[in-house]
Design a protein around this motif. Structure first.
Motif, PDB file in Angstrom:
ATOM      1  N   UNK B  11       0.904  -1.278   0.065  1.00  0.00           N
ATOM      2  CA  UNK B  11       0.140   0.031   0.017  1.00  0.00           C
ATOM      3  C   UNK B  11       0.771   1.447  -0.131  1.00  0.00           C
ATOM      4  N   UNK B  12       1.933   1.235   0.740  1.00  0.00           N
ATOM      5  CA  UNK B  12       2.739   2.270   0.803  1.00  0.00           C
ATOM      6  C   UNK B  12       3.523   2.891  -0.350  1.00  0.00           C
ATOM      7  N   UNK B  13       3.891   1.435  -1.059  1.00  0.00           N
ATOM      8  CA  UNK B  13       4.689   1.432  -2.345  1.00  0.00           C
ATOM      9  C   UNK B  13       3.688   2.026  -3.646  1.00  0.00           C
ATOM     10  N   UNK B  14       2.668   1.300  -3.527  1.00  0.00           N
ATOM     11  CA  UNK B  14       1.769   1.818  -4.766  1.00  0.00           C
ATOM     12  C   UNK B  14       0.862   2.912  -4.415  1.00  0.00           C
ATOM     13  N   UNK B  45       5.900   2.740 -18.066  1.00  0.00           N
ATOM     14  CA  UNK B  45       5.591   1.329 -17.209  1.00  0.00           C
ATOM     15  C   UNK B  45       4.414   1.557 -16.377  1.00  0.00           C
ATOM     16  N   UNK B  46       3.398   2.201 -16.744  1.00  0.00           N
ATOM     17  CA  UNK B  46       2.101   2.443 -16.154  1.00  0.00           C
ATOM     18  C   UNK B  46       2.311   2.752 -14.669  1.00  0.00           C
ATOM     19  N   UNK B  47       3.467   3.589 -14.179  1.00  0.00           N
ATOM     20  CA  UNK B  47       3.402   3.494 -12.919  1.00  0.00           C
ATOM     21  C   UNK B  47       2.727   5.067 -12.612  1.00  0.00           C
ATOM     22  N   UNK B  48       2.246   5.500 -11.475  1.00  0.00           N
ATOM     23  CA  UNK B  48       1.464   6.439 -11.309  1.00  0.00           C
ATOM     24  C   UNK B  48       2.518   7.608 -10.891  1.00  0.00           C
ATOM     25  N   UNK B  87      -0.540  10.434 -17.420  1.00  0.00           N
ATOM     26  CA  UNK B  87      -0.244  11.496 -16.277  1.00  0.00           C
ATOM     27  C   UNK B  87      -1.283  12.586 -16.319  1.00  0.00           C
ATOM     28  N   UNK B  88      -2.134  12.483 -15.481  1.00  0.00           N
ATOM     29  CA  UNK B  88      -3.370  13.379 -15.103  1.00  0.00           C
ATOM     30  C   UNK B  88      -3.064  14.401 -13.945  1.00  0.00           C
ATOM     31  N   UNK B  89      -2.432  14.015 -13.005  1.00  0.00           N
ATOM     32  CA  UNK B  89      -2.146  14.805 -11.671  1.00  0.00           C
ATOM     33  C   UNK B  89      -1.263  15.818 -11.810  1.00  0.00           C
ATOM     34  N   UNK B  90      -1.570  16.853 -12.376  1.00  0.00           N
ATOM     35  CA  UNK B  90      -0.540  18.085 -12.758  1.00  0.00           C
ATOM     36  C   UNK B  90      -0.917  19.299 -11.830  1.00  0.00           C
ATOM     37  N   UNK B  91      -0.193  19.775 -10.892  1.00  0.00           N
ATOM     38  CA  UNK B  91      -0.543  20.737 -10.028  1.00  0.00           C
ATOM     39  C   UNK B  91       0.620  21.895 -10.036  1.00  0.00           C
ATOM     40  N   UNK B  92      -0.008  23.059  -9.731  1.00  0.00           N
ATOM     41  CA  UNK B  92       0.622  24.149  -9.882  1.00  0.00           C
ATOM     42  C   UNK B  92       0.512  25.075  -8.591  1.00  0.00           C
ATOM     43  N   UNK B  93       1.509  25.553  -7.914  1.00  0.00           N
ATOM     44  CA  UNK B  93       1.297  26.428  -6.939  1.00  0.00           C
ATOM     45  C   UNK B  93       0.980  27.958  -7.191  1.00  0.00           C
ATOM     46  N   UNK B  94      -0.380  28.225  -6.750  1.00  0.00           N
ATOM     47  CA  UNK B  94      -0.739  29.645  -6.930  1.00  0.00           C
ATOM     48  C   UNK B  94      -0.098  30.628  -6.597  1.00  0.00           C
ATOM     49  N   UNK B  95       0.679  30.524  -5.248  1.00  0.00           N
ATOM     50  CA  UNK B  95       1.584  31.730  -4.848  1.00  0.00           C
ATOM     51  C   UNK B  95       2.674  31.669  -5.737  1.00  0.00           C
ATOM     52  N   UNK B  96       3.234  30.789  -6.324  1.00  0.00           N
ATOM     53  CA  UNK B  96       4.414  31.052  -7.042  1.00  0.00           C
ATOM     54  C   UNK B  96       4.137  31.851  -8.413  1.00  0.00           C
TER      55      UNK B  96
END
Lengths: 98, 132
Positions: B11-14, B45-48, B87-96
């Protein structure tokens, strides 16, 4: 004695530009190149422009700014790398901030 | 007992896979390209993989850039391939973004702009983090 300052680093990531401003003299000029172009949007530059009232020459390498999608202010002269080489002859020394 | 241990471990790894933090501007170093390569390798390699953009790293996402003007290969164009690598989880810092007077016009779709707290929460859900 006059100095041409070549600013190559983003002031958002390093304090090179702040150090440059701390030694800046009246007859000097600044050229923004590479990641230094990001400083055109930095508050340090806005406060510098307010302070100097156009006695200081500011340049930016046009294609470096354009590649980064940075809009250039009218108060800043757009130059090419070739023109920067010519500029180096108009000043006694050159400091590269990187 | 052994079975439970294995379960916890997997669980920790995946759990939430790999997070990659991008913190450097795109054109004056190879960090951005290296981060992209790692992301695409994990993707194939279908890794998240989740991508985080912070500090000067936010410049990598800004629209209307053109690396070809600097005589370098413009790897930012490859960002458009993220969806093919899941790759769908793309996050940007608003403050930056705000510090750099940048608006939220990015050259790829599906970018999530997060406030500082949400940004750190999203990051902290990941078991592994690489920073470039």
């Amino acid at each position: 004695m006059t100095t041409l300052h070549l600013v190559r680093q983003s002031a958002f990531a390093t304090n090179d530009f702040a150090q440059c401003l701390s030694v800046l003299a009246h007859q000097d000029a600044i050229v923004f190149m590479d990641d230094g172009c990001y400083n055109l949007k930095h508050s340090l530059l806005n406060s510098l422009i307010e302070r100097i009232d156009n006695s200081l020459a500011l340049y930016v390498i046009a294609n470096h700014a354009k590649a980064r999608a940075i809009e250039t202010l009218v108060t800043i002269n757009k130059v090419s790398m070739t023109e920067v080489v010519e500029l180096t002859f108009n000043y006694n020394k050159v400091i590269t901030w990187q | 007992m052994t079975m439970i241990d294995t379960q916890v471990c997997s669980n920790v790894e995946d759990g939430n896979g790999l997070a990659i933090i991008n913190s450097k501007a795109p054109f004056s170093s190879a960090y951005g390209k290296d981060a992209l390569d790692i992301a695409l390798i994990f993707g194939s390699f279908e890794q998240k993989v989740s991508l985080f953009f912070q500090g000067d790293g936010v410049y990598q996402l800004i629209d209307n850039q053109d690396g070809s003007l600097l005589s370098i290969k413009d790897y930012l164009k490859t960002f458009a391939a993220f969806e093919f690598y899941d790759i769908e989880d793309i996050y940007v810092c608003h403050q930056s973004l705000a510090n750099r007077e940048l608006d939220e016009s990015f050259h790829i779709e599906g970018v999530n702009v997060l406030q500082s707290i949400e940004f750190s929460e999203a990051l902290n859900q990941h078991a592994h983090i690489l920073r470039f």
